[in-house]
Design an enzyme around this catalytic site. Sequence first.
Site, mmCIF file in Angstrom:
data_model
loop_
_atom_site.group_PDB
_atom_site.id
_atom_site.type_symbol
_atom_site.label_atom_id
_atom_site.label_comp_id
_atom_site.label_asym_id
_atom_site.label_seq_id
_atom_site.Cartn_x
_atom_site.Cartn_y
_atom_site.Cartn_z
ATOM 1 C CG HIS A 230 -6.348 5.971 -8.602
ATOM 2 N ND1 HIS A 230 -7.047 6.120 -7.496
ATOM 3 C CD2 HIS A 230 -7.555 6.547 -9.117
ATOM 4 C CE1 HIS A 230 -8.040 5.668 -7.463
ATOM 5 N NE2 HIS A 230 -8.167 5.675 -8.795
ATOM 6 C CD GLU A 233 -3.782 7.095 -5.725
ATOM 7 O OE1 GLU A 233 -4.192 5.716 -5.696
ATOM 8 O OE2 GLU A 233 -5.263 7.423 -5.643
ATOM 9 C CG HIS A 328 -5.846 2.727 -4.591
ATOM 10 N ND1 HIS A 328 -5.994 3.398 -5.829
ATOM 11 C CD2 HIS A 328 -5.704 1.305 -4.296
ATOM 12 C CE1 HIS A 328 -6.847 2.935 -5.967
ATOM 13 N NE2 HIS A 328 -6.592 1.447 -5.653
ATOM 14 C CD GLU A 401 -5.799 3.515 0.121
ATOM 15 O OE1 GLU A 401 -4.501 4.184 -0.196
ATOM 16 O OE2 GLU A 401 -7.138 4.393 -0.184
#
Length: 490
Positions: A230, A233, A328, A401
């Site tokens: 992504h 990010e 991420h 994350e």
Amino acid sequence: MAERSQTAPEAGNDMGNDEAIGGNVSKYIVLPTGYCGQPKKGHLIFDACFESGNLGRVDQVSEFEYDLFIRPDTCNPRFRVWFNFTVENVKESQRVIFNIVNFSKTKSLYRDGMAPMVKSTSRPKWQRLPPKNVYYYRCPDHRKNYVMSFAFCFDREEDIYQFAYCYPYTYTRFQHYLDSLQKRNMDYFFREQLGQSVQQRQLDLLTITSPDNLREGAEQKVVFITGRVHPGETPSSFVCQGIIDFLVSQHPVARVLREHLVFKIAPMLNPDGVYLGNYRCSLMGFDLNRHWLDPSPWAHPTLHGVKQLIVQMYNDPKTSLEFYIDIHAHSTMMNGFMYGNIFEDEERFQRQAIFPKLLCQNAEDFSYSSTSFNRDAVKAGTGRRFLGGLLDHTSYCYTLEVSFYSYIIGGTTAAVPYTEEAYMKLGRNVARTFLDYYRLNPMVEKVAIPMPRLRSDAAPEASGEMRPAGDTASLAYRRCSAVDLINITV
């Protein structure tokens, strides 16, 4: 963010205006209504036509206030989060209010104190705006969309100011970083081009391990790490750089890890999206982290290349693919944390929790309480879910994350905003945690600290590496326990 709750509300395709936004503004001069003539100081010039830039439209509301529209991801109007633009031709002490009016998400860390980033030509280090100058609210003037407004005072007329959602990390910066590593001629660092994106940008694959582990017929324990699927990010890239920097260092822990493990790292899976300034999608508008089941070699070539390599390693009897970690950033939660899979085998499920528990002990910003395990149908196309189903019971797949904004240290309530260095420190702690997981701590005490081995004659590595054995640093290693060693900062 990498993982979205099925119930999380989205703003859908409502752009906040009937007029579509097709590209970035380019040296767009905002003149007062009815004004004729050359622009004067204070007539702001907006620009986002640069690498990773994003600003689709500017509307002047009043002398002091401007509505700013994020350009949607290319070929996909659903995603409007990342912004990155410059403002010039300012007057000293000019005060403005900028309203970002067309976010595609309703939930945001702006509710919790997050603020945009800013830098200028004379002050090139990114810093966050004061949270007291930032407001996040539902606005009736923009179809009840959520708006983020911030007040700012320009203080240097000759400066060009740049504003961004988070610390940018461009494709060009990434390439320069890998070039600098290659020039060091380390015999345990290998860079290859695994493929190319739709726009012919490199898909780099790094291998970090002792050369002995790569000899023909050698058995390999592989840790596979990916990032920036992504593109918006950006913390993912800083965490990944922290991992790489630590693994190629002369730190005793890094040397032990290289002797026992093979690290395969694809740090930027979506180079086109990164270059274009998208938040979530590729050039063609695909969320690549929903296409692991059947990636197309022409529409998702980077994903296709990585999947082919992983399947090839899985089918090699000499290779044990033990970890897959996809990095991420999260737009609504604090701290670092992980997503894992759910298995029918209770023992496998419990073993899967070991690594995040160890990481929680090593990294003050990592939260095990925020770590969760799921098998939601909507996540079936993610790398974590697909590979978790493909690989055998000895392999563990995670999404790592990290918050776009901050972390909260255990026992406190104050949010500590992330910096570029703090993101990289999390990466270093991720790498160190493999030492605990494989119980290699006793090996560290046996490791001397020789000069780095080179493939060919080359200049000594730059200062900042670990000092030779016999100095005060190595004395500290001998005095502390192996468990304590993992917390020493490089």
